[in-house]
Each structure stands twice: as C-alpha cells, then as structure tokens.
Design a protein around this motif. Structure first.
Motif, PDB file in Angstrom:
ATOM      1  N   SER A 171      -8.596  17.299  38.470  1.00  0.00           N
ATOM      2  CA  SER A 171      -9.968  16.922  38.792  1.00  0.00           C
ATOM      3  C   SER A 171      -9.980  15.585  39.534  1.00  0.00           C
ATOM      4  O   SER A 171      -9.023  14.827  39.498  1.00  0.00           O
ATOM      5  CB  SER A 171     -10.822  16.830  37.528  1.00  0.00           C
ATOM      6  OG  SER A 171     -10.429  15.740  36.736  1.00  0.00           O
TER       7      SER A 171
ATOM      8  N   LYS B 206     -12.138  20.486  40.602  1.00  0.00           N
ATOM      9  CA  LYS B 206     -13.267  20.021  39.804  1.00  0.00           C
ATOM     10  C   LYS B 206     -13.518  18.554  40.125  1.00  0.00           C
ATOM     11  O   LYS B 206     -12.595  17.743  40.136  1.00  0.00           O
ATOM     12  CB  LYS B 206     -12.993  20.173  38.314  1.00  0.00           C
ATOM     13  CG  LYS B 206     -14.163  19.727  37.461  1.00  0.00           C
ATOM     14  CD  LYS B 206     -13.921  19.948  35.991  1.00  0.00           C
ATOM     15  CE  LYS B 206     -15.137  19.514  35.201  1.00  0.00           C
ATOM     16  NZ  LYS B 206     -14.938  19.659  33.779  1.00  0.00           N
TER      17      LYS B 206
ATOM     18  N   THR C  88     -18.418  21.795  47.708  1.00  0.00           N
ATOM     19  CA  THR C  88     -18.594  23.239  47.822  1.00  0.00           C
ATOM     20  C   THR C  88     -17.799  23.789  48.996  1.00  0.00           C
ATOM     21  O   THR C  88     -17.169  24.841  48.895  1.00  0.00           O
ATOM     22  CB  THR C  88     -20.094  23.575  47.983  1.00  0.00           C
ATOM     23  OG1 THR C  88     -20.800  23.012  46.877  1.00  0.00           O
ATOM     24  CG2 THR C  88     -20.329  25.062  48.027  1.00  0.00           C
TER      25      THR C  88
ATOM     26  N   SER D 190     -14.333  24.536  48.303  1.00  0.00           N
ATOM     27  CA  SER D 190     -14.246  25.540  47.230  1.00  0.00           C
ATOM     28  C   SER D 190     -14.125  24.918  45.850  1.00  0.00           C
ATOM     29  O   SER D 190     -13.490  25.482  44.958  1.00  0.00           O
ATOM     30  CB  SER D 190     -13.074  26.497  47.478  1.00  0.00           C
ATOM     31  OG  SER D 190     -13.242  27.149  48.706  1.00  0.00           O
TER      32      SER D 190
ATOM     33  N   LYS E  81     -15.999  22.709  42.446  1.00  0.00           N
ATOM     34  CA  LYS E  81     -17.200  22.650  41.626  1.00  0.00           C
ATOM     35  C   LYS E  81     -17.385  21.199  41.205  1.00  0.00           C
ATOM     36  O   LYS E  81     -16.425  20.471  41.050  1.00  0.00           O
ATOM     37  CB  LYS E  81     -17.064  23.536  40.406  1.00  0.00           C
ATOM     38  CG  LYS E  81     -16.922  25.007  40.759  1.00  0.00           C
ATOM     39  CD  LYS E  81     -17.051  25.871  39.546  1.00  0.00           C
ATOM     40  CE  LYS E  81     -16.819  27.306  39.910  1.00  0.00           C
ATOM     41  NZ  LYS E  81     -17.991  28.025  40.261  1.00  0.00           N
ATOM     42  N   TYR E  82     -18.644  20.809  41.015  1.00  0.00           N
ATOM     43  CA  TYR E  82     -18.904  19.442  40.609  1.00  0.00           C
ATOM     44  C   TYR E  82     -19.785  19.393  39.381  1.00  0.00           C
ATOM     45  O   TYR E  82     -20.515  20.324  39.080  1.00  0.00           O
ATOM     46  CB  TYR E  82     -19.519  18.624  41.751  1.00  0.00           C
ATOM     47  CG  TYR E  82     -20.930  19.018  42.130  1.00  0.00           C
ATOM     48  CD1 TYR E  82     -22.025  18.423  41.509  1.00  0.00           C
ATOM     49  CD2 TYR E  82     -21.161  19.964  43.110  1.00  0.00           C
ATOM     50  CE1 TYR E  82     -23.321  18.777  41.855  1.00  0.00           C
ATOM     51  CE2 TYR E  82     -22.449  20.315  43.463  1.00  0.00           C
ATOM     52  CZ  TYR E  82     -23.521  19.723  42.837  1.00  0.00           C
ATOM     53  OH  TYR E  82     -24.801  20.069  43.182  1.00  0.00           O
ATOM     54  N   GLU E  83     -19.649  18.274  38.700  1.00  0.00           N
ATOM     55  CA  GLU E  83     -20.453  18.004  37.505  1.00  0.00           C
ATOM     56  C   GLU E  83     -20.908  16.552  37.589  1.00  0.00           C
ATOM     57  O   GLU E  83     -20.100  15.662  37.796  1.00  0.00           O
ATOM     58  CB  GLU E  83     -19.571  18.202  36.264  1.00  0.00           C
ATOM     59  CG  GLU E  83     -20.183  17.715  34.989  1.00  0.00           C
ATOM     60  CD  GLU E  83     -19.172  17.736  33.845  1.00  0.00           C
ATOM     61  OE1 GLU E  83     -19.310  16.881  32.956  1.00  0.00           O
ATOM     62  OE2 GLU E  83     -18.249  18.574  33.857  1.00  0.00           O
TER      63      GLU E  83
END
Length: 104
Positions: free
Chosen positions: A13, A43, A70, A73, A75-77
């Motif tokens: 990440s 991530k 995005t 490819s 994902k983020y939080e």
C-alpha cells in the motif's frame, strides 16, 4: 503552505498524508512535485486530518489523486478526515468520493 508525505508501505500500500493549507497557492506545486508522476501500490490510504484549510483548488488536487489511483487500477481509502474537509465535501456533494469517512 501544505505538506505532503508519501510512504510506500511493505503491505503493498501507499500512504499519503496531507497537512497544512491545501489551497490555490500551493496546488500546482503539490501536483508537480508529488502527484504528477506518482507510482502507486494497489491500495492507497489517504490521511487528511491535518489539513487546516482547503479551497476548490485543493479539492481538485484530491479529486485528481483519486482519478489517478483509479487509472492505475488501484483502490483508495480516506482513513482520516476533519471538519474542514468534511464541511467542504458536504457543501459540494462529494460524499461518494470520500466514503466511508464522511457521515451524512
């Protein structure tokens, strides 16, 4: 002035921490120095709790970052947020970009 700290973690990440004033006065510099050619892990964890001020240019920087994640490819939080960001997000109806950090 805003500061950006990018840490590539061993757990596959990337952690990005923003602090200070994320405004038009530093948006271009942040983009060019930190985000323009960033290589992200699958991530991405974004921390915004130390942002003291934000304007539309600062919000655009965050939205560009979300789009780049995005595009790669990933994902983020958004793991931490404060009232400065929360109020701005609600004002412009951007909750879907910051969920689940924003509570309606």
């Amino acid at each position: 002035m805003a500061t950006v700290k990018i840490t590539q973690k061993r757990n596959n990440s990337t952690e990005i921490t923003f602090s200070g004033e994320l405004t038009i006065f530093c948006a271009m510099e942040i983009y060019q120095e930190h985000l323009q050619k960033i290589k992200l892990k699958p991530k991405v964890i974004i921390k915004l709790s130390s942002v003291t001020e934000i304007d539309t240019a600062g919000m655009q920087i965050l939205l560009i970052l979300f789009k780049e994640i995005t595009k790669q490819s990933g994902k983020y939080e958004v793991s931490s947020i404060n009232d400065v960001i929360s109020d701005y997000v609600k004002l412009f109806n951007l909750e879907n970009c910051f969920s689940p950090s924003i509570k309606t």
